[in-house]
Every structure is written in C-alpha cells, then in structure tokens.
Design a protein around this motif. Sequence first.
Motif, PDB file in Angstrom:
ATOM      1  N   ASP A  63       5.420   5.387   4.110  1.00 14.39           N
ATOM      2  CA  ASP A  63       4.058   5.353   3.593  1.00 14.39           C
ATOM      3  C   ASP A  63       4.139   5.386   2.071  1.00 14.39           C
ATOM      4  N   GLU A  64       3.176   4.730   1.434  1.00 11.29           N
ATOM      5  CA  GLU A  64       3.180   4.644  -0.037  1.00 11.29           C
ATOM      6  C   GLU A  64       4.490   4.028  -0.523  1.00 11.29           C
ATOM      7  N   CYS A  65       4.907   2.944   0.137  1.00  6.63           N
ATOM      8  CA  CYS A  65       6.218   2.354  -0.145  1.00  6.63           C
ATOM      9  C   CYS A  65       6.325   1.762  -1.548  1.00  6.63           C
ATOM     10  N   HIS A  66       5.194   1.605  -2.242  1.00  7.70           N
ATOM     11  CA  HIS A  66       5.288   1.126  -3.621  1.00  7.70           C
ATOM     12  C   HIS A  66       6.080   2.112  -4.494  1.00  7.70           C
ATOM     13  N   ALA A  67       6.283   3.338  -4.001  1.00  4.59           N
ATOM     14  CA  ALA A  67       7.062   4.336  -4.732  1.00  4.59           C
ATOM     15  C   ALA A  67       8.571   4.176  -4.503  1.00  4.59           C
ATOM     16  N   ALA A  68       8.977   3.174  -3.740  1.00  7.65           N
ATOM     17  CA  ALA A  68      10.403   2.936  -3.467  1.00  7.65           C
ATOM     18  C   ALA A  68      11.039   2.205  -4.636  1.00  7.65           C
ATOM     19  N   VAL A  69      11.093   2.885  -5.765  1.00  9.94           N
ATOM     20  CA  VAL A  69      11.659   2.309  -6.983  1.00  9.94           C
ATOM     21  C   VAL A  69      12.668   3.277  -7.580  1.00  9.94           C
ATOM     22  N   GLY A 103      -2.950  -0.987 -11.913  1.00  9.47           N
ATOM     23  CA  GLY A 103      -3.434  -1.386 -13.226  1.00  9.47           C
ATOM     24  C   GLY A 103      -3.385  -2.880 -13.426  1.00  9.47           C
ATOM     25  N   SER A 104      -3.640  -3.276 -14.642  1.00 14.27           N
ATOM     26  CA  SER A 104      -3.682  -4.686 -15.004  1.00 14.27           C
ATOM     27  C   SER A 104      -2.295  -5.124 -15.449  1.00 14.27           C
ATOM     28  N   VAL A 105      -1.736  -6.105 -14.756  1.00 12.11           N
ATOM     29  CA  VAL A 105      -0.422  -6.628 -15.111  1.00 12.11           C
ATOM     30  C   VAL A 105      -0.481  -8.158 -15.091  1.00 12.11           C
ATOM     31  N   SER A 106       0.465  -8.760 -15.768  1.00 17.87           N
ATOM     32  CA  SER A 106       0.527 -10.219 -15.770  1.00 17.87           C
ATOM     33  C   SER A 106       0.965 -10.708 -14.392  1.00 17.87           C
ATOM     34  N   ASP A 107       0.702 -11.973 -14.124  1.00 24.37           N
ATOM     35  CA  ASP A 107       1.115 -12.555 -12.851  1.00 24.37           C
ATOM     36  C   ASP A 107       2.625 -12.438 -12.666  1.00 24.37           C
ATOM     37  N   GLN A 108       3.383 -12.677 -13.752  1.00 24.69           N
ATOM     38  CA  GLN A 108       4.847 -12.619 -13.657  1.00 24.69           C
ATOM     39  C   GLN A 108       5.315 -11.195 -13.375  1.00 24.69           C
ATOM     40  N   THR A 109       4.677 -10.209 -13.970  1.00 27.26           N
ATOM     41  CA  THR A 109       5.036  -8.812 -13.704  1.00 27.26           C
ATOM     42  C   THR A 109       4.751  -8.467 -12.252  1.00 27.26           C
ATOM     43  N   ALA A 110       3.630  -8.940 -11.739  1.00 29.94           N
ATOM     44  CA  ALA A 110       3.288  -8.696 -10.334  1.00 29.94           C
ATOM     45  C   ALA A 110       4.334  -9.323  -9.415  1.00 29.94           C
ATOM     46  N   VAL A 111       4.741 -10.545  -9.721  1.00 23.30           N
ATOM     47  CA  VAL A 111       5.769 -11.228  -8.928  1.00 23.30           C
ATOM     48  C   VAL A 111       7.081 -10.453  -8.997  1.00 23.30           C
ATOM     49  N   ASN A 112       7.450  -9.993 -10.178  1.00 24.09           N
ATOM     50  CA  ASN A 112       8.700  -9.239 -10.339  1.00 24.09           C
ATOM     51  C   ASN A 112       8.662  -7.938  -9.541  1.00 24.09           C
ATOM     52  N   LYS A 113       7.530  -7.231  -9.601  1.00 20.21           N
ATOM     53  CA  LYS A 113       7.406  -5.978  -8.853  1.00 20.21           C
ATOM     54  C   LYS A 113       7.451  -6.238  -7.352  1.00 20.21           C
ATOM     55  N   ARG A 114       6.792  -7.296  -6.938  1.00 21.68           N
ATOM     56  CA  ARG A 114       6.801  -7.649  -5.514  1.00 21.68           C
ATOM     57  C   ARG A 114       8.221  -7.966  -5.056  1.00 21.68           C
ATOM     58  N   CYS A 118      10.434  -5.946  -2.275  1.00 18.77           N
ATOM     59  CA  CYS A 118      10.993  -6.653  -1.113  1.00 18.77           C
ATOM     60  C   CYS A 118      12.509  -6.494  -1.047  1.00 18.77           C
ATOM     61  N   GLN A 119      13.159  -6.550  -2.197  1.00 19.44           N
ATOM     62  CA  GLN A 119      14.612  -6.390  -2.220  1.00 19.44           C
ATOM     63  C   GLN A 119      14.998  -4.974  -1.816  1.00 19.44           C
ATOM     64  N   THR A 120      14.311  -3.979  -2.342  1.00 14.76           N
ATOM     65  CA  THR A 120      14.625  -2.588  -2.004  1.00 14.76           C
ATOM     66  C   THR A 120      14.434  -2.328  -0.523  1.00 14.76           C
ATOM     67  N   LEU A 121      13.310  -2.798   0.032  1.00 10.74           N
ATOM     68  CA  LEU A 121      13.003  -2.554   1.440  1.00 10.74           C
ATOM     69  C   LEU A 121      13.632  -3.587   2.364  1.00 10.74           C
TER      70      LEU A 121
END
Length: 174
Positions: A63-69, A103-114, A118-121
């Motif tokens: 849960d809250e997997c966006h914290a998997a960094v 928050g507000s991020v650029s499209d490229q930053t969003a792609v990089n975070k995504r 995906c790589q981590t999980l």
Amino acid sequence: KEESFTTGVAELSGQQMDGWTEQDWVDCLRNNKVLVGTPAVFQNALITTRFLDINKLSVAVFDECHAAVGDSPMSEIMRNAVSRMPAEARPRIIGLTASFINGSVSDQTAVNKRNALCQTLQGTLFVPNVPQGQLRHFKEVKWERSTLPEQDATSIAEQLVAPLLSPLYAVKRV
C-alpha cells in the motif's frame, strides 16, 4: 469443487514484533493465510533476521507503493528479497497508490518517476486515462473510521480475501 479453508489474518506492526523469533514466524504462517503489516516489519523478517522466507508468500501487496524509492523498506524488500529469486518463483506483487507523483511536475519527470517505480516493483503501472478537462468533476471523499468488534472485522477480512487467495492457495501452501 472448491476447497474450503479458514483464512486467519495476522496484524503485524509496532512493538509487538520486537523480539519475534524464527519460531514465532513459523507459528504465524501456520495459523494465518494473510499477513498484514508495515513494510519495516517485513523488511526485518525477510532481510535483517531472515526469519521469514519470501518463498512462503504467494502475493505481496504494497500500500502507498509510491514510497518504494531509495532505501525505503519496500525498495529493500524488492531489491534484497524478491529480485534474488528466479522470476517464476517470485510472489505476485501488487502495488497500490492514489498518486505515484505529488505536486506539479514536468511530463518528463512524471515519466521518469513512473519508470523508476515500475523498475523497483518489477512490474507495470496501470493508471486511469482521465482527460485533463474532466479532472474537475472528481469530488473529495471523506472517510470515517468505523470500529467493529474483532470477530466481525476478522470475518469481513476473510470474506474479502478468500476469493483472492483461493486460486493461489492450491499453488503455494504454507
């Protein structure tokens, strides 16, 4: 004919886990089919003490997997427990998050975070395709906490989880 079984649910968090031994984990797995706990509890059990074997898990839900960094417990579990197994033997990983970016991020930053998530999980991120103009139609939902007697809460948890586990139960018995 479907096999009938009782789904014990163990809640594993906080100080109750201090001092758990390998035998405590063996007993927990014997008596429960669903383990619910914090990522730190599972990091300790899977990596630090190695009292829990990742092979005993069929499914892991973060849960809250966006914290998997970085060096977060979820990232450590993926790096040091899951990824060390052959791909065909790994538990299924399900990551849940309301938003993988804040928050507000650029499209490229969003792609990089995504891509990093995906790589981590070691999986694919599925997100709804909501046209920008329709976002304003979403409404804030307020949640209220309800307390149920433990017996009722366990029964509800068993009813919710049983359909998810039944096809996996025959494949990986603990």
